[in-house]
Design a protein around this motif. Sequence first.
Motif, PDB file in Angstrom:
ATOM      1  N   VAL A 440       4.523  28.018   5.267  1.00  0.00           N
ATOM      2  CA  VAL A 440       4.648  27.250   6.501  1.00  0.00           C
ATOM      3  C   VAL A 440       5.128  25.828   6.218  1.00  0.00           C
ATOM      4  CG1 VAL A 440       3.328  26.215   8.401  1.00  0.00           C
ATOM      5  CG2 VAL A 440       3.047  28.641   7.836  1.00  0.00           C
ATOM      6  N   ALA A 441       4.674  25.238   5.129  1.00  0.00           N
ATOM      7  CA  ALA A 441       5.111  23.882   4.788  1.00  0.00           C
ATOM      8  C   ALA A 441       6.622  23.848   4.578  1.00  0.00           C
ATOM      9  CB  ALA A 441       4.379  23.381   3.549  1.00  0.00           C
ATOM     10  N   LYS A 442       7.150  24.824   3.854  1.00  0.00           N
ATOM     11  CA  LYS A 442       8.598  24.874   3.621  1.00  0.00           C
ATOM     12  C   LYS A 442       9.356  25.043   4.933  1.00  0.00           C
ATOM     13  CE  LYS A 442       8.453  26.721  -1.107  1.00  0.00           C
ATOM     14  NZ  LYS A 442       8.792  27.874  -1.983  1.00  0.00           N
ATOM     15  N   ILE A 443       8.849  25.904   5.801  1.00  0.00           N
ATOM     16  CA  ILE A 443       9.512  26.175   7.078  1.00  0.00           C
ATOM     17  C   ILE A 443       9.515  24.929   7.961  1.00  0.00           C
ATOM     18  CG2 ILE A 443       9.272  27.433   9.258  1.00  0.00           C
ATOM     19  CD1 ILE A 443       8.237  29.812   7.528  1.00  0.00           C
ATOM     20  N   LEU A 444       8.373  24.278   8.095  1.00  0.00           N
ATOM     21  CA  LEU A 444       8.274  23.136   8.998  1.00  0.00           C
ATOM     22  C   LEU A 444       9.047  21.927   8.494  1.00  0.00           C
ATOM     23  CD1 LEU A 444       4.553  23.367  10.181  1.00  0.00           C
ATOM     24  CD2 LEU A 444       6.625  23.918  11.458  1.00  0.00           C
ATOM     25  N   VAL A 445       9.024  21.678   7.213  1.00  0.00           N
ATOM     26  CA  VAL A 445       9.817  20.567   6.677  1.00  0.00           C
ATOM     27  C   VAL A 445      11.305  20.843   6.901  1.00  0.00           C
ATOM     28  CG1 VAL A 445      10.504  19.359   4.575  1.00  0.00           C
ATOM     29  CG2 VAL A 445       8.088  19.825   5.006  1.00  0.00           C
ATOM     30  N   ALA A 446      11.716  22.079   6.712  1.00  0.00           N
ATOM     31  CA  ALA A 446      13.126  22.441   6.890  1.00  0.00           C
ATOM     32  C   ALA A 446      13.560  22.370   8.355  1.00  0.00           C
ATOM     33  CB  ALA A 446      13.387  23.848   6.356  1.00  0.00           C
ATOM     34  N   SER A 447      12.643  22.515   9.286  1.00  0.00           N
ATOM     35  CA  SER A 447      12.983  22.514  10.713  1.00  0.00           C
ATOM     36  C   SER A 447      13.327  21.136  11.246  1.00  0.00           C
ATOM     37  CB  SER A 447      11.829  23.105  11.527  1.00  0.00           C
ATOM     38  OG  SER A 447      10.700  22.244  11.521  1.00  0.00           O
ATOM     39  N   ARG A 448      12.983  20.090  10.529  1.00  0.00           N
ATOM     40  CA  ARG A 448      13.300  18.703  10.880  1.00  0.00           C
ATOM     41  C   ARG A 448      12.939  18.389  12.334  1.00  0.00           C
ATOM     42  NH1 ARG A 448      16.001  15.873   7.033  1.00  0.00           N
ATOM     43  NH2 ARG A 448      17.100  14.520   8.507  1.00  0.00           N
ATOM     44  N   GLY A 449      13.894  17.991  13.154  1.00  0.00           N
ATOM     45  CA  GLY A 449      13.573  17.580  14.517  1.00  0.00           C
ATOM     46  C   GLY A 449      13.196  18.704  15.442  1.00  0.00           C
ATOM     47  N   ASN A 450      13.272  19.943  14.973  1.00  0.00           N
ATOM     48  CA  ASN A 450      12.919  21.105  15.794  1.00  0.00           C
ATOM     49  C   ASN A 450      11.516  21.619  15.480  1.00  0.00           C
ATOM     50  OD1 ASN A 450      13.906  22.880  17.862  1.00  0.00           O
ATOM     51  ND2 ASN A 450      14.171  24.486  16.344  1.00  0.00           N
ATOM     52  N   TYR A 451      10.725  20.804  14.796  1.00  0.00           N
ATOM     53  CA  TYR A 451       9.400  21.266  14.364  1.00  0.00           C
ATOM     54  C   TYR A 451       8.492  21.602  15.540  1.00  0.00           C
ATOM     55  CZ  TYR A 451       7.628  16.603  15.519  1.00  0.00           C
ATOM     56  OH  TYR A 451       7.278  15.452  16.192  1.00  0.00           O
ATOM     57  N   ASP A 452       8.698  20.949  16.698  1.00  0.00           N
ATOM     58  CA  ASP A 452       7.836  21.238  17.842  1.00  0.00           C
ATOM     59  C   ASP A 452       8.012  22.676  18.315  1.00  0.00           C
ATOM     60  OD1 ASP A 452      10.433  20.614  18.592  1.00  0.00           O
ATOM     61  OD2 ASP A 452       9.849  19.837  20.553  1.00  0.00           O
ATOM     62  N   VAL A 453       9.246  23.185  18.260  1.00  0.00           N
ATOM     63  CA  VAL A 453       9.494  24.578  18.633  1.00  0.00           C
ATOM     64  C   VAL A 453       8.832  25.526  17.638  1.00  0.00           C
ATOM     65  CG1 VAL A 453      11.294  26.363  18.786  1.00  0.00           C
ATOM     66  CG2 VAL A 453      11.631  24.139  19.875  1.00  0.00           C
ATOM     67  N   ILE A 454       8.970  25.237  16.361  1.00  0.00           N
ATOM     68  CA  ILE A 454       8.422  26.124  15.329  1.00  0.00           C
ATOM     69  C   ILE A 454       6.891  26.112  15.365  1.00  0.00           C
ATOM     70  CG2 ILE A 454       8.434  26.714  12.892  1.00  0.00           C
ATOM     71  CD1 ILE A 454      11.165  26.934  14.274  1.00  0.00           C
ATOM     72  N   THR A 455       6.292  24.939  15.527  1.00  0.00           N
ATOM     73  CA  THR A 455       4.824  24.886  15.585  1.00  0.00           C
ATOM     74  C   THR A 455       4.299  25.570  16.842  1.00  0.00           C
ATOM     75  OG1 THR A 455       4.970  22.654  16.568  1.00  0.00           O
ATOM     76  CG2 THR A 455       4.600  22.803  14.184  1.00  0.00           C
ATOM     77  N   ASN A 456       5.013  25.434  17.943  1.00  0.00           N
ATOM     78  CA  ASN A 456       4.616  26.103  19.189  1.00  0.00           C
ATOM     79  C   ASN A 456       4.601  27.616  18.979  1.00  0.00           C
ATOM     80  OD1 ASN A 456       4.329  27.077  21.827  1.00  0.00           O
ATOM     81  ND2 ASN A 456       5.611  25.465  22.698  1.00  0.00           N
TER      82      ASN A 456
END
Length: 887
Positions: A440-456
């Motif tokens: 999850v850390a790799k995914i969220l760091v890679a998502s940059r400004g789209n992290y709110d969508v990924i965390t949701n």
Amino acid sequence: MKFLSICALSVALMFSTLSCTNNHLISDEAERVLVQSDFDKRAAEWNQGDLFKVFGQELTEQQREALTFLYAYMPLGDITDYTGEFFLENIDYTLKAKQEMPWGKLIPEREFRHFVLPIRVNNENLDNSRKVFYEELKDRVKNLSLHDAVLEVNHWCHEKVVYTPSDSRTSSPLASVKTAYGRCGEESTFTVAAPRSVGIPARQVYTPRWAHTDDNHAWVEAWVDGKWYFLGACEPEPVLNLGWFNAPAYRGMLMHTKVFGRYNGPEEIMHQNPNFTEINIIGNYAPCASANVKIVDAEGQAVDGANVEFKVYNYAEFYTVARKQTNAEGKTFLTAGKGDMLVWASKDGKFGYGKLSFGKDEELVVTLDKTAGEAYSIKLDIIPPVEGVNMPEVTAEQRAENTRRMAVEDSIRNAYVATFMTDATAREFAKKYQLDEDAVAKILVASRGNYDVITNFLARLRSDKSKEGGIDMLQRISAKDLRDVSLEVLIDHMQSHVYKENMDYFRRFVRNPRVANEMLTPYKAFFEKAIPEADKAAFKADWNKLATWVAENIKVDANCNLGGAPISPAGVWNARVADAHSRNIFFVSMARSLGIPSRIDEVTGKVQLISNDAMTDVDFEATEPVENKTGKFMATYKPIKALSDPKYYSHFSISKLTDAGTLQLLNYDEGDVDMGSGATWSNLLKNGTALDEGNYLMVTGTRLANGGVLANLEFFPIESGKTTKVDMVMREAQDEVQVIGNFNSESLYKVLGSDDMKSILNTTGRGYYVVAVLGVNQEPTNHALRDIAELAKDFEEWGRSMVLLFPSEEDYAKFRPQDFPGLPKTITFGIDKDGAIQNQIAKNMKLSNKTILPMFIIGDTFNRVVFVSQGYTIGLGEQMMKIVHKL
């Protein structure tokens, strides 16, 4: 109303025209008639559904003419995937800018229509950037001259986005802003969208491939007071016609831009199709020459309608930078930079080729006397255009002010980037929701400004099974997908039908949203509703019936979507028309929606159905399932000192000869060569690889320090069930290392963190060394450092020092070493005080412009220089190692 008839559309336009005759967006009547005619043809041909519904509402004359112009030439995917109201809102903001900006009434109709009105720039997905950018930029530029407004818009762009390499799918302008970076094609797409939003004509310029080095580049031209000027996208300079690429562009073979619609400007037209006009603007950047090409058959008779491809050596293939067709006399022509191209001509399965040296050859005659199946090899020496540069004057005061502004812009952008999730905050989130921390850390760091969508999305996963599946799905989509995927898409694909026979296939070829290079869309719920239940049952029972249905119900039109992004699966369903690539994506998407494993093979581009028994190729023109016949291809290679294991794209490539006589590159994954997963000779060809039955060309090439190439072309057949074996030939330059200049090894540089000065000699000791002056945060320097990092082991084994210098303390402060992991441990960083070393290298090596960075030399403590490189050079590390191995 399901759809408007062509008659109703024409009557509606006629009524609007009669009601007000003095407010035309297109004042020339003949031009209006032509646009209307092109529109009518489309509306008549694409009459499925309600694709043209927007024309049924009340519109002003200018709205209607603008909509008609856009709909007459936009790719089909834009019509199917975006509403008429979307385009109408963009038109309203464009007309608003024309009315409110001080230069609005000064822009000629032609430039406004082709370079302001269109929303599409390249093959990006469209968004609301026209509105967003206008609202943010209008007050910032409204009191400036048109010239200064262009410069100011680019400063604003630099606040938002900087260069970072990424995959070939082009992000939308707002996605680039959200991410805060993009590759040059995305930066330039964004930087064209920005000036257009405030009514400034702008266009994207591409060199499809450099001639003197690998890679390509894209930048921007803006129209100012009757003339086109260029600028580096998101790379503001104090003046126009200035960028880090001035020198590389001087060595370019071709620069082109795609102009929306039928364009009749002064530039040389390379190609015109129903969607855009491709123009050649090489003359704006480099010395150039025109050459004629004549195509004849084996009897010497002129060939009408032959396909002629002009190819530049780049990334170990001869890449097509221009396509033309011969006239009744068998002739065509091209204007290009003064270097070498390979001309490849074909018709009806026959082909021929020849080397064309622009500036030397006035005409090349190519004979179509080759057919697939022959085995032979040829050698080609390719010479690129010579070095040179045209640079505008910049005062010291202008440079200082620009540097100050860029530092402020960096801080603005970095403050935004600081709001992204870090490894620590991502792990906290993973702990809270009991998710795999590392993944999850790799995914969220890679998502940059789209992290709110990924965390949701991740927060919605409840069971262990759904958590595992959701993370797996996120790991299968691309890093760029993580940065711009929507929540709707992720939820849609988590509802996939399970393929119980093979869970690995389910994860890879059913639930996985990514098919090819399309923007991800929520197509599975769409197909669940759209496909009749009886058809679902029939397709699941016999997968081949799905292929038959697609072949019978989806019309393939090669011209319908030129210049656009792939049509979405839902768009193809609604229109029942698509280009072949969008049709293939549609088929795989439809299959996966039914729980049928399917893919487009990344190497060959073939559509395949996948079962536990076999992978079945899908041929939409065949009446029976296609039997996949393959043979084995092996290549022997005798390692040379400078190259132990040739790499795909760097040193060799393989293309298949199609039935039409053209070449189709096999797209192997570059992988991680250091980890043994990349496509290299040892991994791919030493023990052999399976290739489909057919005929192929393997190109190998050795790039020389001057940009030239020693190429070898090996033609070979593959027969089913048999092994074909050839020698891989990496040609070597016969010349030994030569002394090409001098450099004083006792020259001093400033030690980092102190006022002490130290000599190159005292740092490196006796022997050879590397000295460089870097251009911080400039694309050529970034490429150079990444190239060197890739060969860190080689440089460390060499054992000699590398002294890399920054022009100033301020430049060093902007350097982010974490952006270049794995640099050799033999590097020493320092400051080139007062530019002494930079000036010495430029003077002694007779460089045409001392301001272009980076500069690299290999020298020794006898003050001899054996290698020099300045500016943009892909593969710099490898070029230096070739010299090192000969020392």
